[in-house]
Design a protein around this motif. Sequence first.
Motif, PDB file in Angstrom:
ATOM      1  N   THR A   2     -29.352  50.198 -51.771  1.00  0.00           N
ATOM      2  CA  THR A   2     -30.377  50.044 -52.808  1.00  0.00           C
ATOM      3  C   THR A   2     -30.277  51.168 -53.826  1.00  0.00           C
ATOM      4  O   THR A   2     -30.247  50.931 -55.041  1.00  0.00           O
ATOM      5  CB  THR A   2     -31.776  50.013 -52.162  1.00  0.00           C
ATOM      6  N   ASP A   3     -30.185  52.406 -53.332  1.00  0.00           N
ATOM      7  CA  ASP A   3     -30.045  53.551 -54.239  1.00  0.00           C
ATOM      8  C   ASP A   3     -28.755  53.442 -55.055  1.00  0.00           C
ATOM      9  O   ASP A   3     -28.728  53.765 -56.243  1.00  0.00           O
ATOM     10  CB  ASP A   3     -30.007  54.867 -53.440  1.00  0.00           C
ATOM     11  N   LEU A   4     -27.702  52.987 -54.401  1.00  0.00           N
ATOM     12  CA  LEU A   4     -26.407  52.862 -55.076  1.00  0.00           C
ATOM     13  C   LEU A   4     -26.504  51.871 -56.231  1.00  0.00           C
ATOM     14  O   LEU A   4     -26.039  52.132 -57.341  1.00  0.00           O
ATOM     15  CB  LEU A   4     -25.353  52.402 -54.065  1.00  0.00           C
ATOM     16  N   PHE A   5     -27.138  50.722 -55.963  1.00  0.00           N
ATOM     17  CA  PHE A   5     -27.232  49.684 -56.999  1.00  0.00           C
ATOM     18  C   PHE A   5     -28.134  50.098 -58.154  1.00  0.00           C
ATOM     19  O   PHE A   5     -27.853  49.799 -59.306  1.00  0.00           O
ATOM     20  CB  PHE A   5     -27.729  48.375 -56.385  1.00  0.00           C
ATOM     21  N   THR A   6     -29.225  50.796 -57.862  1.00  0.00           N
ATOM     22  CA  THR A   6     -30.135  51.151 -58.958  1.00  0.00           C
ATOM     23  C   THR A   6     -29.648  52.384 -59.709  1.00  0.00           C
ATOM     24  O   THR A   6     -29.920  52.527 -60.895  1.00  0.00           O
ATOM     25  CB  THR A   6     -31.568  51.401 -58.430  1.00  0.00           C
ATOM     26  N   GLY A   7     -28.894  53.257 -59.039  1.00  0.00           N
ATOM     27  CA  GLY A   7     -28.525  54.520 -59.683  1.00  0.00           C
ATOM     28  C   GLY A   7     -27.152  54.544 -60.314  1.00  0.00           C
ATOM     29  O   GLY A   7     -26.724  55.575 -60.822  1.00  0.00           O
ATOM     30  N   SER A   8     -26.407  53.432 -60.280  1.00  0.00           N
ATOM     31  CA  SER A   8     -25.019  53.445 -60.744  1.00  0.00           C
ATOM     32  C   SER A   8     -24.842  52.719 -62.070  1.00  0.00           C
ATOM     33  O   SER A   8     -25.687  51.917 -62.471  1.00  0.00           O
ATOM     34  CB  SER A   8     -24.109  52.784 -59.700  1.00  0.00           C
ATOM     35  N   ARG A   9     -23.735  52.983 -62.718  1.00  0.00           N
ATOM     36  CA  ARG A   9     -23.385  52.264 -63.939  1.00  0.00           C
ATOM     37  C   ARG A   9     -22.140  51.417 -63.680  1.00  0.00           C
ATOM     38  O   ARG A   9     -21.234  51.830 -62.956  1.00  0.00           O
ATOM     39  CB  ARG A   9     -23.090  53.251 -65.070  1.00  0.00           C
ATOM     40  N   LEU A  10     -22.101  50.241 -64.287  1.00  0.00           N
ATOM     41  CA  LEU A  10     -20.972  49.336 -64.109  1.00  0.00           C
ATOM     42  C   LEU A  10     -20.187  49.234 -65.407  1.00  0.00           C
ATOM     43  O   LEU A  10     -20.773  49.135 -66.484  1.00  0.00           O
ATOM     44  CB  LEU A  10     -21.462  47.934 -63.740  1.00  0.00           C
ATOM     45  N   LYS A  11     -18.858  49.236 -65.283  1.00  0.00           N
ATOM     46  CA  LYS A  11     -18.016  48.937 -66.443  1.00  0.00           C
ATOM     47  C   LYS A  11     -17.310  47.623 -66.152  1.00  0.00           C
ATOM     48  O   LYS A  11     -16.578  47.526 -65.155  1.00  0.00           O
ATOM     49  CB  LYS A  11     -16.940  50.031 -66.612  1.00  0.00           C
ATOM     50  N   LEU A  12     -17.517  46.625 -67.001  1.00  0.00           N
ATOM     51  CA  LEU A  12     -16.893  45.321 -66.777  1.00  0.00           C
ATOM     52  C   LEU A  12     -15.370  45.432 -66.883  1.00  0.00           C
ATOM     53  O   LEU A  12     -14.844  46.026 -67.820  1.00  0.00           O
ATOM     54  CB  LEU A  12     -17.394  44.320 -67.821  1.00  0.00           C
ATOM     55  N   GLU A  13     -14.677  44.860 -65.915  1.00  0.00           N
ATOM     56  CA  GLU A  13     -13.214  44.827 -65.986  1.00  0.00           C
ATOM     57  C   GLU A  13     -12.743  43.435 -66.380  1.00  0.00           C
ATOM     58  O   GLU A  13     -11.926  43.252 -67.268  1.00  0.00           O
ATOM     59  CB  GLU A  13     -12.607  45.223 -64.642  1.00  0.00           C
ATOM     60  N   MET A  14     -13.293  42.415 -65.713  1.00  0.00           N
ATOM     61  CA  MET A  14     -12.786  41.049 -65.891  1.00  0.00           C
ATOM     62  C   MET A  14     -13.889  40.064 -65.561  1.00  0.00           C
ATOM     63  O   MET A  14     -14.684  40.314 -64.657  1.00  0.00           O
ATOM     64  CB  MET A  14     -11.602  40.900 -64.933  1.00  0.00           C
TER      65      MET A  14
ATOM     66  N   GLY B 135     -31.014  44.688 -60.137  1.00  0.00           N
ATOM     67  CA  GLY B 135     -31.911  43.672 -59.592  1.00  0.00           C
ATOM     68  C   GLY B 135     -31.373  42.973 -58.361  1.00  0.00           C
ATOM     69  O   GLY B 135     -31.947  41.990 -57.905  1.00  0.00           O
ATOM     70  N   PHE B 136     -30.262  43.450 -57.810  1.00  0.00           N
ATOM     71  CA  PHE B 136     -29.659  42.771 -56.654  1.00  0.00           C
ATOM     72  C   PHE B 136     -30.476  43.026 -55.390  1.00  0.00           C
ATOM     73  O   PHE B 136     -30.808  44.166 -55.062  1.00  0.00           O
ATOM     74  CB  PHE B 136     -28.222  43.262 -56.461  1.00  0.00           C
ATOM     75  N   GLN B 137     -30.837  41.933 -54.722  1.00  0.00           N
ATOM     76  CA  GLN B 137     -31.611  42.036 -53.483  1.00  0.00           C
ATOM     77  C   GLN B 137     -30.696  41.711 -52.304  1.00  0.00           C
ATOM     78  O   GLN B 137     -30.280  40.565 -52.147  1.00  0.00           O
ATOM     79  CB  GLN B 137     -32.770  41.023 -53.499  1.00  0.00           C
ATOM     80  N   THR B 138     -30.409  42.692 -51.483  1.00  0.00           N
ATOM     81  CA  THR B 138     -29.524  42.487 -50.338  1.00  0.00           C
ATOM     82  C   THR B 138     -30.195  41.620 -49.270  1.00  0.00           C
ATOM     83  O   THR B 138     -31.321  41.887 -48.870  1.00  0.00           O
ATOM     84  CB  THR B 138     -29.151  43.848 -49.720  1.00  0.00           C
ATOM     85  N   SER B 139     -29.499  40.559 -48.834  1.00  0.00           N
ATOM     86  CA  SER B 139     -30.000  39.787 -47.688  1.00  0.00           C
ATOM     87  C   SER B 139     -29.316  40.252 -46.405  1.00  0.00           C
ATOM     88  O   SER B 139     -29.971  40.494 -45.399  1.00  0.00           O
ATOM     89  CB  SER B 139     -29.733  38.287 -47.852  1.00  0.00           C
ATOM     90  N   SER B 140     -27.985  40.369 -46.442  1.00  0.00           N
ATOM     91  CA  SER B 140     -27.288  40.816 -45.240  1.00  0.00           C
ATOM     92  C   SER B 140     -25.898  41.331 -45.574  1.00  0.00           C
ATOM     93  O   SER B 140     -25.322  40.978 -46.603  1.00  0.00           O
ATOM     94  CB  SER B 140     -27.161  39.653 -44.243  1.00  0.00           C
ATOM     95  N   VAL B 141     -25.384  42.178 -44.701  1.00  0.00           N
ATOM     96  CA  VAL B 141     -23.997  42.640 -44.821  1.00  0.00           C
ATOM     97  C   VAL B 141     -23.128  41.623 -44.088  1.00  0.00           C
ATOM     98  O   VAL B 141     -23.307  41.390 -42.891  1.00  0.00           O
ATOM     99  CB  VAL B 141     -23.841  44.046 -44.221  1.00  0.00           C
ATOM    100  N   LEU B 142     -22.217  40.974 -44.807  1.00  0.00           N
ATOM    101  CA  LEU B 142     -21.378  39.939 -44.194  1.00  0.00           C
ATOM    102  C   LEU B 142     -20.297  40.577 -43.331  1.00  0.00           C
ATOM    103  O   LEU B 142     -19.970  40.088 -42.257  1.00  0.00           O
ATOM    104  CB  LEU B 142     -20.747  39.061 -45.274  1.00  0.00           C
TER     105      LEU B 142
ATOM    106  N   TRP C 207     -15.954  48.376 -62.545  1.00  0.00           N
ATOM    107  CA  TRP C 207     -15.801  49.707 -61.967  1.00  0.00           C
ATOM    108  C   TRP C 207     -17.183  50.304 -61.884  1.00  0.00           C
ATOM    109  O   TRP C 207     -17.885  50.387 -62.885  1.00  0.00           O
ATOM    110  CB  TRP C 207     -14.882  50.572 -62.833  1.00  0.00           C
ATOM    111  N   LEU C 208     -17.575  50.682 -60.697  1.00  0.00           N
ATOM    112  CA  LEU C 208     -18.919  51.218 -60.493  1.00  0.00           C
ATOM    113  C   LEU C 208     -18.848  52.735 -60.423  1.00  0.00           C
ATOM    114  O   LEU C 208     -18.067  53.293 -59.650  1.00  0.00           O
ATOM    115  CB  LEU C 208     -19.489  50.613 -59.204  1.00  0.00           C
ATOM    116  N   GLN C 209     -19.645  53.389 -61.275  1.00  0.00           N
ATOM    117  CA  GLN C 209     -19.710  54.853 -61.245  1.00  0.00           C
ATOM    118  C   GLN C 209     -21.012  55.253 -60.594  1.00  0.00           C
ATOM    119  O   GLN C 209     -22.089  55.030 -61.147  1.00  0.00           O
ATOM    120  CB  GLN C 209     -19.586  55.420 -62.654  1.00  0.00           C
ATOM    121  N   ALA C 210     -20.902  55.832 -59.397  1.00  0.00           N
ATOM    122  CA  ALA C 210     -22.063  56.108 -58.565  1.00  0.00           C
ATOM    123  C   ALA C 210     -22.493  57.563 -58.695  1.00  0.00           C
ATOM    124  O   ALA C 210     -21.678  58.429 -59.029  1.00  0.00           O
ATOM    125  CB  ALA C 210     -21.734  55.802 -57.116  1.00  0.00           C
TER     126      ALA C 210
END
Lengths: 317, 317
Positions: B76-88, A34-41, B97-100
């Motif tokens: 956008t594709d990266l965020f919707t198509g990836s899985r996250l493993k919580l580290e901390m 659900g992350f909506q990108t506003s800008s690349v810092l 850790w993002l598995q793309a």
Amino acid sequence: MAKAAGEETEELDHRVKRVKCDSENNGGETLLCGFQTSSVLSDSAREKTIFIHGKLDDQDAVVILEKTPIREDTLTDLFTGSRLKLEMRNDIYSTYWLQAPPHLNEIKTTVVCPATEKHVKKYQRQESFLVEESGTDYESITLPYIQRQSFSVQWVYNILEKKAEAERITYEDPDPEVGFVLLPDFKWDQKQVNDLYLIAIVHKRNIRSLRDLTSEHIPLLQNIFQRGKEAILKNFNLPASKLRVYLHYQPSYYHLHVHFTKLGYEAPGCGVERAHLLADVIQNLQSDPKYYKTRTLYFPLRADDGLLGKFKEAGRL
Amino acid sequence: MAKAAGEETEELDHRVKRVKCDSENNGGETLLCGFQTSSVLSDSAREKTIFIHGKLDDQDAVVILEKTPIREDTLTDLFTGSRLKLEMRNDIYSTYWLQAPPHLNEIKTTVVCPATEKHVKKYQRQESFLVEESGTDYESITLPYIQRQSFSVQWVYNILEKKAEAERITYEDPDPEVGFVLLPDFKWDQKQVNDLYLIAIVHKRNIRSLRDLTSEHIPLLQNIFQRGKEAILKNFNLPASKLRVYLHYQPSYYHLHVHFTKLGYEAPGCGVERAHLLADVIQNLQSDPKYYKTRTLYFPLRADDGLLGKFKEAGRL
């Protein structure tokens, strides 16, 4: 203590928002959907990093992505488990795009949520400007600014007095005139000598920077140079021919200190626009006792540095 | 011409080997499955690269892997198509850790096969050593070495005489005494100003390096500094406060040239151990006409540099 109705509502809001941010579904597995990108810092093609500002469930957030280093111990799995797409072939050279199994090619992801304006500013690429500071500019612009700010160096005194970080000290010469404490910089994790980074902090107080140095400080500087190199050889088995020994101008704190980094390690701040080799400083003071009082010095300042504003006000930029 | 039997067999062997190396199966899709790693020649955790020496079907090969930069247009594709493993998780900060999906997270792969010993050497991390060169060392060690090597600078003369790269010239001052040609360095693709890199090459010949400069060259140096900055402002809209202007010592070729790079871009060779700000050089010559004849200079040399051998022979390292 009783709370006003408004305060309670705000607190509740905050809790609701935090829960949304945390997005506990599957341990955060799909948090970024659900992350909506506003800008690349900012980003770095060389370091494979990107800092992104955006919204996560209506809250400001900063997401930092950094590709992971390629690990020697995963190479066999990487080669057997990946697919190659040929890009180009020319004689003995060929290039491919390698598509690796996701678990062997992770991206380190940091989420700051909710992020404040300060976070956003911190990660925004900051332009730097090269400032030209004559001896007169130092007296009329820089010195008054440093004095007005009265940057605290209490943490430095704590180190010198063994009230803090005593266990981190690599070497000490306790002499009040030419002595110093040598300890690892915080940027160095001391796990490998490849990115060795130590700092020598002088015992003598009230030497703010390069600008305060005259020929009377040559014995101090020579002592740091000589004994610092010896201590690093003894403790880390790295000879002087592997060291870059220098001062910063402007320094990040105004109590004289010297940087020791490994040659070949591109330490932040080792560029010619900010670093001054200790060996050059000694030679310059030997031939002209007032070299650093009179010389025009050049250094970069970030756009948000207060000192840059002072140079602009004075019409010097 | 008739060939000896042995020669023919060798040729056949070579063809067979080449076919194996190419490994045309599925357009090379599984080429690296059979790669046997012998050693890691070098790697960079910061740049996410690794250079590996090994065997591909019994032939020496070098494989270079580099993770690709993170592209804004795939986020956008990266965020919707990836899985996250919580580290901390700690307050507003959390790391994962993002598995793309493999196609969004490729690794650029270069294969050199068959690789010669020269290739292996080229990619091997080369240690550098800091050399201390007094004015006398220059006369007795460095200058004779440069003269004996008689490094050709014909390609530089070709530029100055418009026999090559004429269309690349950004600016020229044709004056034979203080004139120069300004053109983009090969490292700069000119697609963005962020990594701007130009070189000013002087028309005057026989100034080998910093060591040859005396106060008589101040007008030349000032002219390059002034007109170079003006040309970059005009052509690339970058003001002087955004520029790092410097010379290398040792230079990579012995015909005087000056580097102009964008401040903030960590150009290779802009470290304090090799770069000398042009503004400092001018000031130093103004206060001491023979500054660079007499001064001890420090610079790094790679382990395989012939000059390093000369310093070792002379017992200066």
